[in-house]
Design an enzyme around this catalytic site. Structure first.
Site, PDB file in Angstrom:
ATOM      1  N   THR A 194       0.731  -1.092   0.240  1.00 44.02           N
ATOM      2  CA  THR A 194      -0.215   0.101   0.275  1.00 44.02           C
ATOM      3  C   THR A 194       0.579   1.362  -0.268  1.00 44.02           C
ATOM      4  OG1 THR A 194      -1.575  -1.045   1.281  1.00 44.02           O
ATOM      5  CG2 THR A 194      -1.433   1.518   1.455  1.00 44.02           C
ATOM      6  N   GLY A 203       2.691  -3.226   8.411  1.00 41.02           N
ATOM      7  CA  GLY A 203       2.627  -3.504   9.361  1.00 41.02           C
ATOM      8  C   GLY A 203       4.423  -3.470  10.110  1.00 41.02           C
ATOM      9  N   GLU A 217      -5.919  -5.701   3.678  1.00 44.69           N
ATOM     10  CA  GLU A 217      -7.037  -6.987   2.578  1.00 44.69           C
ATOM     11  C   GLU A 217      -7.829  -6.926   1.495  1.00 44.69           C
ATOM     12  OE1 GLU A 217      -3.124  -8.340   3.978  1.00 44.69           O
ATOM     13  OE2 GLU A 217      -4.223  -8.356   2.085  1.00 44.69           O
TER      14      GLU A 217
HETATM   15  C1  LIG Z   1      -2.649  -9.094   8.761  1.00 48.71           C
HETATM   16  C2  LIG Z   1      -2.736  -7.626   7.833  1.00 48.71           C
HETATM   17  C3  LIG Z   1      -2.323  -6.788   7.478  1.00 48.71           C
HETATM   18  C4  LIG Z   1      -2.902  -6.641   6.599  1.00 48.71           C
HETATM   19  C5  LIG Z   1      -2.237  -6.223   5.234  1.00 48.71           C
HETATM   20  C6  LIG Z   1      -2.510  -5.906   3.812  1.00 48.71           C
HETATM   21  O1  LIG Z   1      -3.704  -5.113   3.778  1.00 48.71           O
HETATM   22  S1  LIG Z   1      -1.446  -6.063   2.632  1.00 48.71           S
HETATM   23  C7  LIG Z   1      -2.630  -5.518   1.432  1.00 48.71           C
HETATM   24  C8  LIG Z   1      -3.583  -5.124   0.956  1.00 48.71           C
HETATM   25  N1  LIG Z   1      -4.052  -4.895  -0.425  1.00 48.71           N
HETATM   26  C9  LIG Z   1      -5.279  -5.024  -1.246  1.00 48.71           C
HETATM   27  O2  LIG Z   1      -5.532  -6.182  -0.551  1.00 48.71           O
HETATM   28  C10 LIG Z   1      -5.729  -4.236  -2.002  1.00 48.71           C
HETATM   29  C11 LIG Z   1      -7.290  -5.116  -2.545  1.00 48.71           C
HETATM   30  N2  LIG Z   1      -7.237  -4.409  -3.746  1.00 48.71           N
HETATM   31  C12 LIG Z   1      -6.855  -5.830  -4.884  1.00 48.71           C
HETATM   32  O3  LIG Z   1      -6.801  -6.658  -4.678  1.00 48.71           O
HETATM   33  C13 LIG Z   1      -7.500  -5.714  -6.359  1.00 48.71           C
HETATM   34  O4  LIG Z   1      -6.571  -4.392  -6.863  1.00 48.71           O
HETATM   35  C14 LIG Z   1      -8.747  -5.403  -7.012  1.00 48.71           C
HETATM   36  C15 LIG Z   1      -8.817  -7.138  -7.098  1.00 48.71           C
HETATM   37  C16 LIG Z   1      -9.960  -4.964  -6.225  1.00 48.71           C
HETATM   38  C17 LIG Z   1      -8.418  -5.810  -8.493  1.00 48.71           C
HETATM   39  O5  LIG Z   1      -7.854  -5.565  -9.090  1.00 48.71           O
HETATM   40  P1  LIG Z   1      -7.463  -5.557 -10.519  1.00 48.71           P
HETATM   41  O6  LIG Z   1      -7.744  -4.147 -10.792  1.00 48.71           O
HETATM   42  O7  LIG Z   1      -5.774  -5.865 -11.653  1.00 48.71           O
HETATM   43  O8  LIG Z   1      -8.086  -7.133 -10.839  1.00 48.71           O
HETATM   44  P2  LIG Z   1     -10.240  -6.278 -11.604  1.00 48.71           P
HETATM   45  O9  LIG Z   1     -10.983  -5.970 -11.019  1.00 48.71           O
HETATM   46  O10 LIG Z   1      -9.487  -5.410 -13.506  1.00 48.71           O
HETATM   47  O11 LIG Z   1     -10.038  -8.047 -12.374  1.00 48.71           O
HETATM   48  C18 LIG Z   1      -9.294  -8.415 -13.187  1.00 48.71           C
HETATM   49  C19 LIG Z   1      -9.210 -10.234 -12.728  1.00 48.71           C
HETATM   50  O12 LIG Z   1      -8.302 -10.271 -12.132  1.00 48.71           O
HETATM   51  C20 LIG Z   1      -9.193 -11.333 -10.776  1.00 48.71           C
HETATM   52  N3  LIG Z   1      -8.472 -11.200  -9.873  1.00 48.71           N
HETATM   53  C21 LIG Z   1      -8.220 -10.112  -8.592  1.00 48.71           C
HETATM   54  N4  LIG Z   1      -7.598 -10.410  -7.378  1.00 48.71           N
HETATM   55  C22 LIG Z   1      -7.338 -12.322  -8.213  1.00 48.71           C
HETATM   56  C23 LIG Z   1      -7.279 -12.723  -6.377  1.00 48.71           C
HETATM   57  N5  LIG Z   1      -5.773 -12.490  -5.425  1.00 48.71           N
HETATM   58  N6  LIG Z   1      -7.057 -14.060  -7.421  1.00 48.71           N
HETATM   59  C24 LIG Z   1      -6.947 -14.825  -8.248  1.00 48.71           C
HETATM   60  N7  LIG Z   1      -7.907 -13.502  -9.262  1.00 48.71           N
HETATM   61  C25 LIG Z   1      -8.016 -12.495  -9.103  1.00 48.71           C
HETATM   62  C26 LIG Z   1     -10.574 -11.032 -10.934  1.00 48.71           C
HETATM   63  O13 LIG Z   1     -11.057 -11.849 -11.031  1.00 48.71           O
HETATM   64  C27 LIG Z   1     -10.309 -10.610 -12.443  1.00 48.71           C
HETATM   65  O14 LIG Z   1     -10.494 -11.587 -12.906  1.00 48.71           O
HETATM   66  P3  LIG Z   1     -11.902 -11.888 -14.344  1.00 48.71           P
HETATM   67  O15 LIG Z   1     -13.069 -11.087 -14.247  1.00 48.71           O
HETATM   68  O16 LIG Z   1     -11.394 -11.053 -15.218  1.00 48.71           O
HETATM   69  O17 LIG Z   1     -11.815 -12.820 -15.253  1.00 48.71           O
HETATM   70  C1  LIG Z   2      -3.465  -1.708  10.305  1.00 49.96           C
HETATM   71  C2  LIG Z   2      -3.657  -1.356   8.832  1.00 49.96           C
HETATM   72  C3  LIG Z   2      -2.370  -2.555   8.969  1.00 49.96           C
HETATM   73  C4  LIG Z   2      -2.527  -2.653   7.025  1.00 49.96           C
HETATM   74  N1  LIG Z   2      -1.237  -3.309   6.876  1.00 49.96           N
HETATM   75  C5  LIG Z   2      -1.315  -3.825   5.943  1.00 49.96           C
HETATM   76  C6  LIG Z   2       0.416  -3.657   5.321  1.00 49.96           C
HETATM   77  O1  LIG Z   2       1.078  -4.767   6.347  1.00 49.96           O
HETATM   78  N2  LIG Z   2       0.956  -4.014   4.194  1.00 49.96           N
HETATM   79  C7  LIG Z   2       0.297  -3.168   3.046  1.00 49.96           C
HETATM   80  O2  LIG Z   2       0.630  -3.117   2.047  1.00 49.96           O
HETATM   81  N3  LIG Z   2      -0.599  -2.664   3.843  1.00 49.96           N
HETATM   82  C8  LIG Z   2      -1.639  -2.285   4.338  1.00 49.96           C
HETATM   83  N4  LIG Z   2      -2.458  -1.581   5.181  1.00 49.96           N
HETATM   84  C9  LIG Z   2      -3.220  -0.909   3.677  1.00 49.96           C
HETATM   85  C10 LIG Z   2      -4.159  -2.051   3.825  1.00 49.96           C
HETATM   86  O3  LIG Z   2      -4.286  -2.475   2.786  1.00 49.96           O
HETATM   87  C11 LIG Z   2      -5.477  -0.334   3.060  1.00 49.96           C
HETATM   88  O4  LIG Z   2      -5.276   0.711   3.751  1.00 49.96           O
HETATM   89  C12 LIG Z   2      -7.060  -1.241   2.481  1.00 49.96           C
HETATM   90  O5  LIG Z   2      -6.015  -2.018   1.510  1.00 49.96           O
HETATM   91  C13 LIG Z   2      -7.965   0.140   1.940  1.00 49.96           C
HETATM   92  O6  LIG Z   2      -7.215   0.269   0.728  1.00 49.96           O
HETATM   93  P1  LIG Z   2      -6.723   2.172   0.838  1.00 49.96           P
HETATM   94  O7  LIG Z   2      -6.784   2.733   2.513  1.00 49.96           O
HETATM   95  O8  LIG Z   2      -6.407   2.498  -0.158  1.00 49.96           O
HETATM   96  O9  LIG Z   2      -9.193   2.204   1.210  1.00 49.96           O
HETATM   97  P2  LIG Z   2      -9.545   3.103  -0.922  1.00 49.96           P
HETATM   98  O10 LIG Z   2      -9.817   1.739  -1.828  1.00 49.96           O
HETATM   99  O11 LIG Z   2      -9.415   4.139  -0.586  1.00 49.96           O
HETATM  100  O12 LIG Z   2     -11.451   3.337   0.574  1.00 49.96           O
HETATM  101  C14 LIG Z   2     -11.672   4.630   0.294  1.00 49.96           C
HETATM  102  C15 LIG Z   2     -13.405   4.673   0.560  1.00 49.96           C
HETATM  103  O13 LIG Z   2     -13.732   4.047  -1.175  1.00 49.96           O
HETATM  104  C16 LIG Z   2     -14.136   2.749  -1.827  1.00 49.96           C
HETATM  105  N5  LIG Z   2     -13.422   2.692  -3.180  1.00 49.96           N
HETATM  106  C17 LIG Z   2     -12.552   2.511  -3.419  1.00 49.96           C
HETATM  107  N6  LIG Z   2     -11.834   2.244  -4.407  1.00 49.96           N
HETATM  108  C18 LIG Z   2     -13.304   1.455  -4.648  1.00 49.96           C
HETATM  109  C19 LIG Z   2     -14.486   1.382  -6.285  1.00 49.96           C
HETATM  110  N7  LIG Z   2     -13.301   0.346  -7.324  1.00 49.96           N
HETATM  111  N8  LIG Z   2     -15.561   0.746  -6.084  1.00 49.96           N
HETATM  112  C20 LIG Z   2     -16.517   0.833  -4.477  1.00 49.96           C
HETATM  113  N9  LIG Z   2     -16.069   1.704  -4.086  1.00 49.96           N
HETATM  114  C21 LIG Z   2     -14.208   1.911  -3.431  1.00 49.96           C
HETATM  115  C22 LIG Z   2     -13.908   1.597  -0.116  1.00 49.96           C
HETATM  116  O14 LIG Z   2     -15.765   1.068  -0.519  1.00 49.96           O
HETATM  117  C23 LIG Z   2     -14.178   3.171   0.494  1.00 49.96           C
HETATM  118  O15 LIG Z   2     -15.075   2.732   1.488  1.00 49.96           O
HETATM  119  C24 LIG Z   2      -3.317  -2.009   6.252  1.00 49.96           C
HETATM  120  C25 LIG Z   2      -4.524  -0.729   6.659  1.00 49.96           C
HETATM  121  C26 LIG Z   2      -4.442  -1.038   7.511  1.00 49.96           C
HETATM  122  C27 LIG Z   2      -5.092   0.003   8.789  1.00 49.96           C
END
Ligand SMILES: CCC/C=C/C(=O)SCCNC(=O)CCNC(=O)[C@H](O)C(C)(C)COP(=O)([O-])OP(=O)([O-])OC[C@H]1O[C@@H](n2cnc3c(N)ncnc32)[C@H](O)[C@@H]1OP(=O)([O-])[O-]
Ligand SMILES: Cc1cc2nc3c(=O)[nH]c(=O)nc-3n(C[C@H](O)[C@H](O)[C@H](O)COP(=O)(O)OP(=O)(O)OC[C@H]3O[C@@H](n4cnc5c(N)ncnc54)[C@H](O)[C@@H]3O)c2cc1C
Length: 660
Positions: free
Chosen positions: A145, A184, A427
């Site tokens: 991120t 983190g 996530e």
């Molecule tokens: C302890 C925790 C601490 C925290 C850590 C963190 O937060 S870390 C940070 C965490 N951060 C986040 O979680 C970030 C969240 N954001 C995302 O994961 C991506 O930007 C997205 C999935 C929202 C869009 O991505 P995009 O613009 O590239 O995709 P698109 O919408 O154009 O679709 C294209 C195709 O890809 C497919 N596909 C997508 N994902 C997967 C997958 N995992 N597997 C398989 N397939 C997948 C989808 O179904 C579609 O298929 P279709 O229909 O074409 O056949």
């Molecule tokens: C405690 C904590 C730990 C974290 N740890 C990690 C880590 O270890 N590694 C890492 O890489 N990241 C980490 N993150 C980041 C985290 O993964 C992101 O904050 C998360 O994926 C959400 O993305 P954003 O902040 O860009 O939210 P945004 O996407 O800006 O969301 C803001 C609003 O916009 C809306 N929105 C955004 N896109 C769309 C769309 N396409 N359609 C409709 N609505 C939409 C959402 O629903 C939401 O209401 C952490 C965050 C927190 C809070």
């Protein structure tokens, strides 16, 4: 302090109609696993190295230091645990107890850094970095991120330009918004990070790829040239975790540091594509599956605290002179808490299913078969969003159900809530993930038209919509299954129909999906909810060696969970003519009539989760129920009580004021 069990709590335990030990064994995957968990917990509980003030009394800096102290000791003692650590899960149990259930500074190392190395590294890369990571010679995090983008991964701005002359990648954060933000343990703890960056080679951008980047010297822990790294400051919770920022300035890393299991850059800069572009997203799918488990645990912890406390708390004479009832005896209290207790059980069984599905698909992927990754992505996205949202709001219901004491940190709720609530954001933000799930459901309905056979979790989409086929015996599992199925089918077909109509009108798929996104989110929730209900029923139907007494109790929980879900979402069942107003009234009445049956076992049902007092961190939810004397004792630790005369009186005097 008294060792006795609070008599009200004891009475509840004595009244239970089933054997708690039998249920604990079932929930912990067998007697052997349960025994290991108990021994690990006991080790931590009796170890003087892990004694300290509750985190609530510490400043943020002290919480981080305490988190580091505990995690470091845990690593040093890891080898003494011998046969108690048979697998990764045992280590997580141990670490959870050491960290008192809070997100500690090594969580990202074990939870994301190592899994990414293993999933995305070539055999040589795994051989190089895994042993170092497992021995904590290096400590890593997952830096994806950025300040400007978390959700939209294709929009990430960090760049990795390949330089064939030196066979290095040059990493840069070209703008303020490209600074990595949130990961983190990035700020102060990690020596390394998996950094996600746009790969450029031979003048072409190939999208985001994962790179192993050393951040700090292994000699003196100083940040390396070209690396500006630090803590992002205080947050809503997560005090023990140094979520951080990272700015890269012409930082060079060897070519071998790009994780190359699937995509590759050869020494001359030529690029080989991965077999599937979304393989880089693999770690997120894994962690989403783990969040389903986390959601089950969070709501089970909340229910444990609130139900035990409700059995101990007495309030309001019903009639003058009568003893005050336990608040657990009020139907309204039961109506707040029992849906959450049932959700905790439903989520427990669904997290097991989710992790099984993840393992099955991973095995296929390892053999080069990617046919089920889309289904897994949709399932993990839907379940992560659905379960975390319910647990998140449910924790607040649990807290407020404890009245005033729920507001004290002594309840454990402030820490539990602030630790859990980022699960709806990180996530994958929940709405965004529900839209991903819905996108797949729309695709499936289209595939059906061309005669495709759909995989397990969505196979029901080929069923006909037939409200008249639903029976009227609402205590029948088949009737409830049909109700949920028809609701999901109706909402999915409605949303898909809207998408089709927009496209027939000339809109492209992306525009059509966005225009119908409100309907799509509802469809994805209904689909995920149905999956949870169906899995609960299926799981119980497969329990062959469980005693009759326990089966009856679990059956009641599944029935209550399903009936209450219909009552809560009655509008959707009415909209499609699946139920009449009279049916909804009958269902609501059924849930009210079931409350006493659940009440008799409520305390025993939360006991079976076996959360130790250390992990619950709650005076209200103590196993022994001795709430009041311990609440008083807890308050004595408040730093404000270190002195009798307060700073106010001293300042008052300095300002020349006097109250004598
Ligand atoms: C302890 C925790 C601490 C925290 C850590 C963190 O937060 S870390 C940070 C965490 N951060 C986040 O979680 C970030 C969240 N954001 C995302 O994961 C991506 O930007 C997205 C999935 C929202 C869009 O991505 P995009 O613009 O590239 O995709 P698109 O919408 O154009 O679709 C294209 C195709 O890809 C497919 N596909 C997508 N994902 C997967 C997958 N995992 N597997 C398989 N397939 C997948 C989808 O179904 C579609 O298929 P279709 O229909 O074409 O056949
Ligand atoms: C405690 C904590 C730990 C974290 N740890 C990690 C880590 O270890 N590694 C890492 O890489 N990241 C980490 N993150 C980041 C985290 O993964 C992101 O904050 C998360 O994926 C959400 O993305 P954003 O902040 O860009 O939210 P945004 O996407 O800006 O969301 C803001 C609003 O916009 C809306 N929105 C955004 N896109 C769309 C769309 N396409 N359609 C409709 N609505 C939409 C959402 O629903 C939401 O209401 C952490 C965050 C927190 C809070």
């Amino acid at each position: 302090m008294s060792e006795r069990i609070n008599p009200d709590l004891q009475k509840e335990r004595d009244a239970a109609t089933f054997d708690v030990e039998e249920l604990s064994v079932l929930l912990h995957n067998g007697a052997h696993e349960l025994e290991k968990k108990r021994k690990l917990e006991e080790l931590v509980r009796n170890d003087p190295d892990y004694k300290s003030l509750p985190f609530d009394f510490l400043s943020r800096e002290a919480q981080y230091e305490e988190g580091v102290r505990r995690s470091t000791i845990a690593v040093a003692k890891k080898d003494q645990l011998g046969s108690l650590i048979e697998n990764h899960g045992d280590l997580i149990t141990y670490n959870t107890h050491v960290g008192r259930g809070k997100a500690g500074p090594f969580n990202l190392h074990t939870g994301m850094f190592i899994p990414t190395l293993v999933k995305q590294g070539s055999p040589e890369q795994v051989a190089k970095w895994l042993p170092l990571s497992e021995n904590y010679q290096i400590v890593g995090t997952y830096a994806q991120t950025e300040m400007g983008h978390g959700t939209f991964l294709r929009g990430l701005e960090t760049t990795a330009h390949y330089d064939p002359h030196t066979q290095e990648f040059v990493l840069n954060s070209p703008t303020t918004t490209s600074i990595k933000w949130w990961p983190g343990a990035l700020g102060k703890t990690s020596t390394h990070a998996v950094v996600l960056a746009q790969l450029y080679t031979l003048g072409k951008c190939h999208g985001i790829h994962a790179f192993v980047v050393q951040l700090r010297s292994l000699e003196d822990h100083k940040s390396l040239p070209g690396i500006m790294v630090g803590d992002i400051g205080p947050k809503f919770g997560y005090g023990a975790n140094d979520n951080g920022f990272l700015k890269l300035s012409n930082h060079r890393i060897p070519r071998e540091n790009m994780l190359m299991k699937y995509s590759k850059v050869a020494p001359d800069g030529s690029y080989s594509k991965p077999p599937k572009s979304t393989l880089t997203y693999g770690t997120m799918t894994f962690v989403r599956a783990m969040i389903v488990r986390g959601s089950a645990q969070a709501i089970a912890q909340g229910a444990t605290i609130a139900i035990r406390y409700s059995a101990v708390r007495r309030q309001s004479e019903m009639r003058p002179g009568e003893p005050e009832p336990q608040v657990l005896s009020y139907p309204t209290q039961q109506y707040k808490l029992f849906p959450l207790l049932c959700a905790a059980y439903a989520f427990h069984f669904v997290q097991v299913k989710m992790i099984e599905a993840y393992s099955e698909v991973t095995e296929l992927v390892n053999k080069g078969d990617f046919s089920r990754t889309q289904e897994l992505h949709a399932l993990s996205s839907g379940l992560k969003a659905y379960t975390s949202a319910i647990s998140n709001t449910g924790l607040e219901v649990c807290r407020t159900s404890c009245g005033g004491h729920g507001y004290s940190c002594a309840s454990g709720f402030p820490a539990l809530y602030t630790n859990f609530t980022p699960s709806v954001t990180y996530e994958g933000e929940n709405t965004v993930l529900l839209l991903q799930c819905a996108r797949y459901l729309v695709k499936c309905t289209r595939d059906l038209r061309s005669g495709a056979k759909l995989p397990g979790s969505v196979a029901y989409l080929s069923c006909g919509c037939d409200p008249s086929s639903i029976g009227k015996d609402f205590t029948n599992v088949k009737t409830l299954d049909s109700l949920y199925k028809q609701r999901a089918l109706g909402l999915i077909r409605f949303a898909s129909g809207k998408v089709d109509a927009s496209m027939d009108g000339g809109m492209d798929l992306v525009g059509a999906l966005n225009e119908s996104s409100v309907h799509l989110v509802r469809a994805a929730v209904a689909h995920s909810h149905y999956f949870v209900v169906r899995n609960f029923f299926e799981k119980l139907s497969k329990l062959t060696s469980t005693s009759q007494l326990l089966m009856e109790v679990l059956h009641q929980l599944s029935l209550f969970y399903a009936l209450d879900g219909v009552a809560q979402h009655s509008g959707e069942f009415l909209e499609d003519g699946l139920l009449s107003g009279e049916d909804v009234k009958q269902i609501r009445q059924l849930t009210v009539e079931m409350l006493p049956k659940i009440r008799v076992n409520a305390v025993a049902l939360v006991d079976a989760f076996e959360f130790g007092d250390d992990v619950l961190g709650s005076v209200l939810g103590r196993y022994d129920g001795n709430v009041y004397e311990n609440l008083f004792k807890w308050a004595q630790d408040s730093p404000l009580n270190k002195t009798d005369v307060s700073v106010w009186f001293v300042m008052w005097g300095k300002m020349g004021c006097s109250n004598v």
